[in-house]
Motif scaffolding. Structure first.
Motif, PDB file in Angstrom:
ATOM      1  N   LEU A 155      62.770  31.354  49.635  1.00 46.40           N
ATOM      2  CA  LEU A 155      62.046  31.343  48.369  1.00 46.40           C
ATOM      3  C   LEU A 155      61.429  32.694  48.023  1.00 46.40           C
ATOM      4  O   LEU A 155      61.235  33.009  46.856  1.00 46.40           O
ATOM      5  CB  LEU A 155      60.966  30.262  48.398  1.00 46.40           C
ATOM      6  CG  LEU A 155      61.484  28.844  48.703  1.00 46.40           C
ATOM      7  CD1 LEU A 155      60.326  27.866  48.790  1.00 46.40           C
ATOM      8  CD2 LEU A 155      62.509  28.423  47.666  1.00 46.40           C
ATOM      9  N   VAL A 156      61.103  33.469  49.042  1.00 48.86           N
ATOM     10  CA  VAL A 156      60.473  34.783  48.857  1.00 48.86           C
ATOM     11  C   VAL A 156      60.971  35.708  49.958  1.00 48.86           C
ATOM     12  O   VAL A 156      61.189  35.276  51.089  1.00 48.86           O
ATOM     13  CB  VAL A 156      58.930  34.698  48.945  1.00 48.86           C
ATOM     14  CG1 VAL A 156      58.291  36.064  48.765  1.00 48.86           C
ATOM     15  CG2 VAL A 156      58.367  33.718  47.948  1.00 48.86           C
ATOM     16  N   GLU A 157      61.118  36.969  49.616  1.00 51.79           N
ATOM     17  CA  GLU A 157      61.440  38.006  50.595  1.00 51.79           C
ATOM     18  C   GLU A 157      60.521  39.176  50.277  1.00 51.79           C
ATOM     19  O   GLU A 157      60.322  39.514  49.104  1.00 51.79           O
ATOM     20  CB  GLU A 157      62.896  38.412  50.452  1.00 51.79           C
ATOM     21  CG  GLU A 157      63.391  39.354  51.508  1.00 51.79           C
ATOM     22  CD  GLU A 157      64.905  39.556  51.444  1.00 51.79           C
ATOM     23  OE1 GLU A 157      65.350  40.619  51.899  1.00 51.79           O
ATOM     24  OE2 GLU A 157      65.625  38.671  50.933  1.00 51.79           O
ATOM     25  N   ILE A 158      59.919  39.771  51.294  1.00 55.25           N
ATOM     26  CA  ILE A 158      58.980  40.874  51.085  1.00 55.25           C
ATOM     27  C   ILE A 158      59.378  42.052  51.954  1.00 55.25           C
ATOM     28  O   ILE A 158      59.635  41.892  53.143  1.00 55.25           O
ATOM     29  CB  ILE A 158      57.530  40.450  51.408  1.00 55.25           C
ATOM     30  CG1 ILE A 158      57.075  39.344  50.453  1.00 55.25           C
ATOM     31  CG2 ILE A 158      56.584  41.653  51.326  1.00 55.25           C
ATOM     32  CD1 ILE A 158      55.700  38.776  50.748  1.00 55.25           C
TER      33      ILE A 158
ATOM     34  N   ALA B 292      62.404  33.963  44.308  1.00 55.10           N
ATOM     35  CA  ALA B 292      63.531  33.167  43.828  1.00 55.10           C
ATOM     36  C   ALA B 292      63.202  32.490  42.500  1.00 55.10           C
ATOM     37  O   ALA B 292      64.108  32.098  41.767  1.00 55.10           O
ATOM     38  CB  ALA B 292      63.916  32.123  44.879  1.00 55.10           C
ATOM     39  N   ASP B 293      61.919  32.383  42.181  1.00 56.73           N
ATOM     40  CA  ASP B 293      61.499  31.695  40.962  1.00 56.73           C
ATOM     41  C   ASP B 293      60.222  32.366  40.461  1.00 56.73           C
ATOM     42  O   ASP B 293      59.311  32.618  41.252  1.00 56.73           O
ATOM     43  CB  ASP B 293      61.233  30.223  41.305  1.00 56.73           C
ATOM     44  CG  ASP B 293      60.945  29.353  40.109  1.00 56.73           C
ATOM     45  OD1 ASP B 293      60.108  29.746  39.266  1.00 56.73           O
ATOM     46  OD2 ASP B 293      61.521  28.262  40.016  1.00 56.73           O
ATOM     47  N   PRO B 294      60.105  32.637  39.162  1.00 52.59           N
ATOM     48  CA  PRO B 294      58.887  33.258  38.663  1.00 52.59           C
ATOM     49  C   PRO B 294      57.635  32.416  38.895  1.00 52.59           C
ATOM     50  O   PRO B 294      56.532  32.944  38.951  1.00 52.59           O
ATOM     51  CB  PRO B 294      59.157  33.472  37.163  1.00 52.59           C
ATOM     52  CG  PRO B 294      60.321  32.627  36.826  1.00 52.59           C
ATOM     53  CD  PRO B 294      61.089  32.410  38.098  1.00 52.59           C
ATOM     54  N   ASP B 295      57.811  31.113  39.061  1.00 53.68           N
ATOM     55  CA  ASP B 295      56.668  30.241  39.340  1.00 53.68           C
ATOM     56  C   ASP B 295      56.040  30.521  40.703  1.00 53.68           C
ATOM     57  O   ASP B 295      54.945  30.041  40.989  1.00 53.68           O
ATOM     58  CB  ASP B 295      57.080  28.769  39.257  1.00 53.68           C
ATOM     59  CG  ASP B 295      57.396  28.336  37.831  1.00 53.68           C
ATOM     60  OD1 ASP B 295      56.931  29.006  36.869  1.00 53.68           O
ATOM     61  OD2 ASP B 295      58.114  27.329  37.675  1.00 53.68           O
ATOM     62  N   HIS B 296      56.707  31.303  41.557  1.00 54.45           N
ATOM     63  CA  HIS B 296      56.175  31.636  42.879  1.00 54.45           C
ATOM     64  C   HIS B 296      55.212  32.831  42.834  1.00 54.45           C
ATOM     65  O   HIS B 296      54.580  33.150  43.830  1.00 54.45           O
ATOM     66  CB  HIS B 296      57.306  31.984  43.852  1.00 54.45           C
ATOM     67  CG  HIS B 296      58.280  30.878  44.094  1.00 54.45           C
ATOM     68  ND1 HIS B 296      57.983  29.543  43.944  1.00 54.45           N
ATOM     69  CD2 HIS B 296      59.567  30.916  44.477  1.00 54.45           C
ATOM     70  CE1 HIS B 296      59.042  28.814  44.230  1.00 54.45           C
ATOM     71  NE2 HIS B 296      60.024  29.623  44.549  1.00 54.45           N
TER      72      HIS B 296
END
Length: 126
Positions: free
Chosen positions: A117-120, A81-85
């Protein structure tokens, strides 16, 4: 499974990344849908670290249901969701795979639910 990361004619692979994995003699392929950092009740983890822990717990459970482990993963795509992740996501992947490099892609995308925030998603072979 044979890792291919040529050193000529293409940019170098990093220690946690492989350009390609060749699968020979696999009898099964498992395509795992995008998996979120949700607990058993469907609630997202409180923050990025907790969601990454939940994602990998969920992926391990899905793989186990097919008689597989993270050692069977041959391809991985992360949706952030954010490049900072990116850094935390990469560290979680390296830890979950025990440092084994696989072809991986990280994409910054808008998730369907803001709290995700993340999906894999992964592909496993066995």
């Amino acid at each position: 499974m044979i890792t291919h990361s040529p050193t000529e004619g293409v940019y170098p692979a990093t220690a946690d990344y492989a350009h390609a994995v060749e699968v020979r003699g696999a009898e099964r392929l498992l395509f795992v849908a995008g998996t979120m950092g949700l607990d058993a009740a469907g609630r997202p983890g409180a923050g990025l670290a907790e969601q990454l822990d939940l994602i990998w717990d969920n992926i391990r459970a899905i793989l186990a249901s097919a008689g597989m482990t993270v050692d069977n993963i041959v391809r991985l795509t992360s949706y952030l969701a954010d490049p900072d992740h990116a850094e935390a996501n990469a560290a979680a992947r390296v830890a979950a795979l025990g440092g084994r490099p696989v072809p991986t892609t990280a994409i910054v995308a808008r998730t369907l639910v803001r709290e995700w925030l993340v999906e894999i998603e992964v592909i496993a072979a066995g």
